[in-house]
Scaffold this motif. Sequence first.
Motif, PDB file in Angstrom:
ATOM      1  N   ASP A 250       0.855  -1.192   0.000  1.00 27.21           N
ATOM      2  CA  ASP A 250       0.000   0.000   0.000  1.00 27.21           C
ATOM      3  C   ASP A 250       0.893   1.246   0.000  1.00 27.21           C
ATOM      4  N   PRO A 251       0.921   2.013  -1.096  1.00 30.46           N
ATOM      5  CA  PRO A 251       1.794   3.194  -1.160  1.00 30.46           C
ATOM      6  C   PRO A 251       1.509   4.225  -0.070  1.00 30.46           C
ATOM      7  N   GLU A 252       0.231   4.377   0.313  1.00 30.62           N
ATOM      8  CA  GLU A 252      -0.105   5.372   1.335  1.00 30.62           C
ATOM      9  C   GLU A 252       0.506   5.002   2.685  1.00 30.62           C
ATOM     10  N   LYS A 253       0.454   3.716   3.034  1.00 23.66           N
ATOM     11  CA  LYS A 253       1.047   3.274   4.298  1.00 23.66           C
ATOM     12  C   LYS A 253       2.567   3.264   4.235  1.00 23.66           C
ATOM     13  N   LEU A 254       3.104   3.172   3.031  1.00 26.00           N
ATOM     14  CA  LEU A 254       4.552   3.148   2.857  1.00 26.00           C
ATOM     15  C   LEU A 254       5.166   4.548   2.888  1.00 26.00           C
ATOM     16  N   ALA A 255       4.369   5.576   2.566  1.00 26.00           N
ATOM     17  CA  ALA A 255       4.894   6.921   2.320  1.00 26.00           C
ATOM     18  C   ALA A 255       5.664   7.511   3.506  1.00 26.00           C
ATOM     19  N   LYS A 256       5.051   7.560   4.680  1.00 23.79           N
ATOM     20  CA  LYS A 256       5.702   8.212   5.822  1.00 23.79           C
ATOM     21  C   LYS A 256       6.935   7.456   6.311  1.00 23.79           C
ATOM     22  N   PRO A 257       6.855   6.107   6.489  1.00 16.96           N
ATOM     23  CA  PRO A 257       8.074   5.385   6.886  1.00 16.96           C
ATOM     24  C   PRO A 257       9.198   5.522   5.850  1.00 16.96           C
ATOM     25  N   LEU A 258       8.833   5.577   4.581  1.00 18.89           N
ATOM     26  CA  LEU A 258       9.836   5.748   3.529  1.00 18.89           C
ATOM     27  C   LEU A 258      10.505   7.111   3.643  1.00 18.89           C
TER      28      LEU A 258
END
Length: 561
Positions: A250-258
């Motif tokens: 899921d890109p949205e869940k990945l965005a902040k940790p990335l």
Amino acid sequence: MKRLAWILGSVVILLGLLYIVGWFLTGQSLPRQTSIAGVNVSSMSTSQAEKVLAKGIADRKDEPILAHHKETTYEFIPADYSIRVDIAASVARAGGVRSWSPKAMWALIVGGGDNSPVFTINNSQLDAKITEVSEDIDVPVLEPRITFPNNKPEVREPRIGQIVDQTAFATRIQDAYLMTSKPVEIPIERVCPEGTSQDARDAMSAIAEPAVSAPVSLKISGKTVELPVSAFAPALAIEFVAGEMKPQLDPEKLAKPLLKATKSSTNPPVDAKFTFKSGKAVIVPSEQGAGIDPETLAISLIPVLTKQGDERTLAVQTTLVDPEFTTADAEKLGIKERVSDFVTYYPYSPYRDVNQSEAARRINGHIIKPGETFSFNEVVGPRTAANGFVKGNVISNGVFVMDYGGGVSQVATTTFNAAFFAGLEDVEHHPHSLYLSRYPVGREATVSYGALDLRFKNPYDTGIVIRAWVDKSAPGRQGEMHVQMYGTKVYEITAGHSDRRNFRSGGTRESTDANCSPQSPITGFDIDIYRTFKQNGKVVKKETHTTRYKAGDRVVCKPAS
């Protein structure tokens, strides 16, 4: 040959005459052994049958139709669906009119049986009720799935689902009207999952376990950055798609940790925010940045997750990244002016200086968009040493004890009052169990992370931004807790309260606890708080809430024996 033709012709003529006689006889009276909706109308004339039927269903036409599933029975009230029985049409269909139908003629000989009534119904209203009941019964089919709570794979087993056949259900309800008092059985269809538990087990060893076995190395502009498992595991799921278990990110869940993992090697975008000057909220513009696009990374990362060792390396390119909250977004909020301002005071207290300043720092600048709900606990977070809080006095079980975050409730109280006078919608607040005279009587709020929260909603079409700060205390000088709300002013808000009532007194409590603090008795009481909304000097709305304070015991500290 002529004789045979003559005989056949005679038979046809005879049958024709009988058919005409049958037509003539139908409609003269209803067939014998005929009933409609359980009302006996055998051999009656049309007019007589109509009267008997109307009288026979008068006491039953509004009785609920019952539907049953397992141990639950649902009621369908005829009036809710505008059911109206057509008496004349019901009698006519049961044999009350002349008919060329052989079936109608045969009924004159063998009897008409029990006939259902003819009625009109509001199908859209019935369908809405059918859908509501179905939502209560339906169990969605579940395909096998693997997710990663706490960064470890966890299997969800497949599950057989069930759905209500809504078309058949509606037909059964209508067929049951005035025909039976017994509940109809709700028609259920079973839906089997395509994937199996074995599919999940195979995916566990082939995909899930390798995926979280080690971090992934990202090569960015000649630098290598480690993307920890904790950054991508919450965004990862292995789902049954097109006949097989496949990893999905899921890109949205990945965005902040990335963004957090790569900020040292990229130039992250900067969100717009508000600062405060001369009584105004001023927008600090957003800035574009350079970073890794989470959607692109989500696609390219998937094949790497099942690799081992040096193969868990991925070269990525930076791209221009827009901030999540832009200058244009901030401008659209229509934040023009200060709409409320509240201050509370406290005596010299170093722990309050620390805890209140930390909580104020966290809510300062927080934006509440139109329709959004502010949660104090969500924004401030746990009151722990790791989060910068120290121990201080808190109320627990009617007495003061030492715990992390003492004094934070004063921030909540001040914030509650600022929201109160800004006209924000009270969603959740909890007064202190004991009345504290430094707070406005009845208008205060205590918080406890994970238990008691302060929540309020922005009901306006424009945004709200919070300003909060502490003027710290010093020996001989009291501290000040300030909270202001900025937005677009809609109402003039005034407050009032009733007289105190229902006074109550506490008892005496002795304690040998090492952390015991002596306490004088505190009187409990009830009080009503009023909030009045005015526009152009006219009252447009009033609200009342009641605050109930417990009595506080006198606490006597004694040495342990």
